[in-house]
Design a protein around this motif. Structure first.
Motif, PDB file in Angstrom:
ATOM      1  N   TRP A  18     -13.844  55.159  21.863  1.00  0.00           N
ATOM      2  CA  TRP A  18     -13.902  55.800  23.179  1.00  0.00           C
ATOM      3  C   TRP A  18     -15.269  55.622  23.832  1.00  0.00           C
ATOM      4  CZ3 TRP A  18     -16.720  60.273  24.597  1.00  0.00           C
ATOM      5  CH2 TRP A  18     -16.286  60.950  25.734  1.00  0.00           C
ATOM      6  N   ILE A  19     -16.321  55.903  23.092  1.00  0.00           N
ATOM      7  CA  ILE A  19     -17.664  55.835  23.666  1.00  0.00           C
ATOM      8  C   ILE A  19     -18.069  54.387  23.963  1.00  0.00           C
ATOM      9  CG2 ILE A  19     -19.080  55.764  21.555  1.00  0.00           C
ATOM     10  CD1 ILE A  19     -19.807  57.967  24.603  1.00  0.00           C
ATOM     11  N   SER A  20     -17.627  53.436  23.132  1.00  0.00           N
ATOM     12  CA  SER A  20     -17.973  52.032  23.392  1.00  0.00           C
ATOM     13  C   SER A  20     -17.265  51.512  24.642  1.00  0.00           C
ATOM     14  CB  SER A  20     -17.655  51.159  22.182  1.00  0.00           C
ATOM     15  OG  SER A  20     -16.274  51.133  21.944  1.00  0.00           O
ATOM     16  N   GLN A  21     -16.124  52.109  25.002  1.00  0.00           N
ATOM     17  CA  GLN A  21     -15.425  51.719  26.224  1.00  0.00           C
ATOM     18  C   GLN A  21     -16.101  52.289  27.472  1.00  0.00           C
ATOM     19  OE1 GLN A  21     -12.714  49.569  26.028  1.00  0.00           O
ATOM     20  NE2 GLN A  21     -13.408  49.563  23.909  1.00  0.00           N
ATOM     21  N   LEU A  22     -16.752  53.433  27.322  1.00  0.00           N
ATOM     22  CA  LEU A  22     -17.316  54.136  28.472  1.00  0.00           C
ATOM     23  C   LEU A  22     -18.796  53.870  28.716  1.00  0.00           C
ATOM     24  CD1 LEU A  22     -15.530  57.542  27.952  1.00  0.00           C
ATOM     25  CD2 LEU A  22     -15.068  55.875  29.740  1.00  0.00           C
ATOM     26  N   LEU A  23     -19.548  53.673  27.653  1.00  0.00           N
ATOM     27  CA  LEU A  23     -20.993  53.491  27.791  1.00  0.00           C
ATOM     28  C   LEU A  23     -21.467  52.250  27.035  1.00  0.00           C
ATOM     29  CD1 LEU A  23     -22.315  57.120  27.212  1.00  0.00           C
ATOM     30  CD2 LEU A  23     -22.151  55.905  29.377  1.00  0.00           C
ATOM     31  N   PRO A  24     -22.229  51.404  27.689  1.00  0.00           N
ATOM     32  CA  PRO A  24     -22.770  50.225  27.003  1.00  0.00           C
ATOM     33  C   PRO A  24     -24.049  50.579  26.239  1.00  0.00           C
ATOM     34  CG  PRO A  24     -23.381  50.158  29.309  1.00  0.00           C
ATOM     35  CD  PRO A  24     -22.534  51.385  29.123  1.00  0.00           C
ATOM     36  N   ILE A  25     -23.904  51.366  25.166  1.00  0.00           N
ATOM     37  CA  ILE A  25     -25.066  51.762  24.372  1.00  0.00           C
ATOM     38  C   ILE A  25     -24.912  51.229  22.951  1.00  0.00           C
ATOM     39  CG2 ILE A  25     -25.623  53.813  25.737  1.00  0.00           C
ATOM     40  CD1 ILE A  25     -24.172  55.505  23.626  1.00  0.00           C
ATOM     41  N   SER A  26     -26.023  51.203  22.243  1.00  0.00           N
ATOM     42  CA  SER A  26     -26.015  50.681  20.876  1.00  0.00           C
ATOM     43  C   SER A  26     -25.216  51.589  19.940  1.00  0.00           C
ATOM     44  CB  SER A  26     -27.447  50.555  20.366  1.00  0.00           C
ATOM     45  OG  SER A  26     -28.025  51.846  20.178  1.00  0.00           O
ATOM     46  N   ARG A  27     -24.776  51.030  18.851  1.00  0.00           N
ATOM     47  CA  ARG A  27     -24.054  51.806  17.833  1.00  0.00           C
ATOM     48  C   ARG A  27     -24.958  52.916  17.299  1.00  0.00           C
ATOM     49  NH1 ARG A  27     -18.735  51.829  15.803  1.00  0.00           N
ATOM     50  NH2 ARG A  27     -18.796  52.916  13.829  1.00  0.00           N
ATOM     51  N   ASN A  28     -26.264  52.642  17.236  1.00  0.00           N
ATOM     52  CA  ASN A  28     -27.218  53.643  16.799  1.00  0.00           C
ATOM     53  C   ASN A  28     -27.158  54.875  17.705  1.00  0.00           C
ATOM     54  OD1 ASN A  28     -29.535  54.747  15.360  1.00  0.00           O
ATOM     55  ND2 ASN A  28     -30.707  54.222  17.181  1.00  0.00           N
ATOM     56  N   LEU A  29     -27.164  54.670  19.013  1.00  0.00           N
ATOM     57  CA  LEU A  29     -27.103  55.802  19.937  1.00  0.00           C
ATOM     58  C   LEU A  29     -25.750  56.497  19.897  1.00  0.00           C
ATOM     59  CD1 LEU A  29     -29.089  54.850  23.148  1.00  0.00           C
ATOM     60  CD2 LEU A  29     -29.766  56.272  21.223  1.00  0.00           C
ATOM     61  N   GLN A  30     -24.703  55.751  19.639  1.00  0.00           N
ATOM     62  CA  GLN A  30     -23.392  56.375  19.483  1.00  0.00           C
ATOM     63  C   GLN A  30     -23.419  57.347  18.300  1.00  0.00           C
ATOM     64  OE1 GLN A  30     -20.624  53.154  19.006  1.00  0.00           O
ATOM     65  NE2 GLN A  30     -20.813  52.486  21.132  1.00  0.00           N
ATOM     66  N   THR A  31     -24.037  56.918  17.221  1.00  0.00           N
ATOM     67  CA  THR A  31     -24.135  57.748  16.022  1.00  0.00           C
ATOM     68  C   THR A  31     -25.052  58.939  16.264  1.00  0.00           C
ATOM     69  OG1 THR A  31     -23.739  55.797  14.661  1.00  0.00           O
ATOM     70  CG2 THR A  31     -24.673  57.726  13.558  1.00  0.00           C
ATOM     71  N   VAL A  32     -26.180  58.701  16.916  1.00  0.00           N
ATOM     72  CA  VAL A  32     -27.100  59.795  17.249  1.00  0.00           C
ATOM     73  C   VAL A  32     -26.381  60.829  18.104  1.00  0.00           C
ATOM     74  CG1 VAL A  32     -29.157  60.402  18.593  1.00  0.00           C
ATOM     75  CG2 VAL A  32     -29.234  58.482  17.005  1.00  0.00           C
ATOM     76  N   GLY A  33     -25.602  60.374  19.071  1.00  0.00           N
ATOM     77  CA  GLY A  33     -24.894  61.289  19.961  1.00  0.00           C
ATOM     78  C   GLY A  33     -23.919  62.189  19.231  1.00  0.00           C
ATOM     79  N   VAL A  34     -23.112  61.629  18.378  1.00  0.00           N
ATOM     80  CA  VAL A  34     -22.126  62.444  17.664  1.00  0.00           C
ATOM     81  C   VAL A  34     -22.819  63.344  16.634  1.00  0.00           C
ATOM     82  CG1 VAL A  34     -21.466  60.838  15.809  1.00  0.00           C
ATOM     83  CG2 VAL A  34     -19.783  62.422  16.740  1.00  0.00           C
ATOM     84  N   ALA A  35     -23.859  62.854  15.981  1.00  0.00           N
ATOM     85  CA  ALA A  35     -24.596  63.683  15.018  1.00  0.00           C
ATOM     86  C   ALA A  35     -25.264  64.858  15.725  1.00  0.00           C
ATOM     87  CB  ALA A  35     -25.639  62.842  14.288  1.00  0.00           C
ATOM     88  N   GLU A  36     -25.811  64.585  16.883  1.00  0.00           N
ATOM     89  CA  GLU A  36     -26.509  65.615  17.640  1.00  0.00           C
ATOM     90  C   GLU A  36     -25.542  66.697  18.115  1.00  0.00           C
ATOM     91  OE1 GLU A  36     -27.094  67.317  21.302  1.00  0.00           O
ATOM     92  OE2 GLU A  36     -26.262  65.307  21.332  1.00  0.00           O
ATOM     93  N   ILE A  37     -24.370  66.319  18.577  1.00  0.00           N
ATOM     94  CA  ILE A  37     -23.371  67.304  19.019  1.00  0.00           C
ATOM     95  C   ILE A  37     -22.925  68.172  17.832  1.00  0.00           C
ATOM     96  CG2 ILE A  37     -20.986  67.573  19.835  1.00  0.00           C
ATOM     97  CD1 ILE A  37     -22.925  66.967  22.099  1.00  0.00           C
ATOM     98  N   CYS A  38     -22.677  67.544  16.702  1.00  0.00           N
ATOM     99  CA  CYS A  38     -22.283  68.303  15.503  1.00  0.00           C
ATOM    100  C   CYS A  38     -23.390  69.264  15.082  1.00  0.00           C
ATOM    101  CB  CYS A  38     -21.938  67.353  14.357  1.00  0.00           C
ATOM    102  SG  CYS A  38     -20.428  66.412  14.631  1.00  0.00           S
ATOM    103  N   TRP A  39     -24.629  68.811  15.142  1.00  0.00           N
ATOM    104  CA  TRP A  39     -25.775  69.646  14.772  1.00  0.00           C
ATOM    105  C   TRP A  39     -25.873  70.862  15.688  1.00  0.00           C
ATOM    106  CZ3 TRP A  39     -28.927  69.997  10.744  1.00  0.00           C
ATOM    107  CH2 TRP A  39     -30.129  70.678  10.886  1.00  0.00           C
ATOM    108  N   VAL A  40     -25.704  70.654  16.979  1.00  0.00           N
ATOM    109  CA  VAL A  40     -25.792  71.749  17.946  1.00  0.00           C
ATOM    110  C   VAL A  40     -24.679  72.764  17.717  1.00  0.00           C
ATOM    111  CG1 VAL A  40     -25.490  72.308  20.402  1.00  0.00           C
ATOM    112  CG2 VAL A  40     -27.063  70.513  19.717  1.00  0.00           C
ATOM    113  N   ILE A  41     -23.468  72.291  17.515  1.00  0.00           N
ATOM    114  CA  ILE A  41     -22.358  73.211  17.278  1.00  0.00           C
ATOM    115  C   ILE A  41     -22.617  74.027  16.015  1.00  0.00           C
ATOM    116  CG2 ILE A  41     -19.902  73.337  16.659  1.00  0.00           C
ATOM    117  CD1 ILE A  41     -19.521  70.921  18.598  1.00  0.00           C
ATOM    118  N   TRP A  42     -23.098  73.372  14.974  1.00  0.00           N
ATOM    119  CA  TRP A  42     -23.405  74.077  13.723  1.00  0.00           C
ATOM    120  C   TRP A  42     -24.498  75.117  13.941  1.00  0.00           C
ATOM    121  CZ3 TRP A  42     -27.799  74.183  10.552  1.00  0.00           C
ATOM    122  CH2 TRP A  42     -27.607  74.798   9.301  1.00  0.00           C
TER     123      TRP A  42
END
Length: 103
Positions: A18-42
């Motif tokens: 989903w994110i690779s279809q919407l944003l032309p960002i590196s796989r690293n940033l995709q991982t940072v984004g999902v990790a960061e959201i999980c961290w915030v929710i926790w």
């Protein structure tokens, strides 16, 4: 809404597609984004459970998330850092725009 998405992912594999279809960002940033959201929710769940600090609005989650993105940007390469900071600003502006509309 910030990136023009019409749906949201339900699991991690779907998120990466989903994110690779919407944003032309590196796989690293995709991982940072999902990790960061999980961290915030926790972190916010811990505050709610043990300190009785309840979340007042979804905008609170997004703004807290943006603060982490800005902090974690310093750990990225120069190009990823620029993209992460720009994304954080755009996301926060969108959240605050909708938060005002809710009140």
């Amino acid at each position: 809404m910030t990136i023009g998405a019409r749906s949201r992912p339900g699991f991690f594999a779907q998120y990466f597609w989903w994110i690779s279809q919407l944003l032309p960002i590196s796989r690293n940033l995709q991982t940072v984004g999902v990790a960061e959201i999980c961290w915030v929710i926790w972190k916010l769940r811990i505050h709610a459970c043990f300190e009785k600090k309840l979340i007042r609005s979804p905008a609170e989650i997004v703004c807290y998330s943006c603060a982490f993105m800005m902090y974690w940007a310093g750990l990225q390469s120069e190009n990823d850092q620029t993209n992460l900071l720009a994304g954080s600003v755009a996301l926060q502006q969108e959240a605050l725009h909708h938060h005002v509309a809710q009140s």
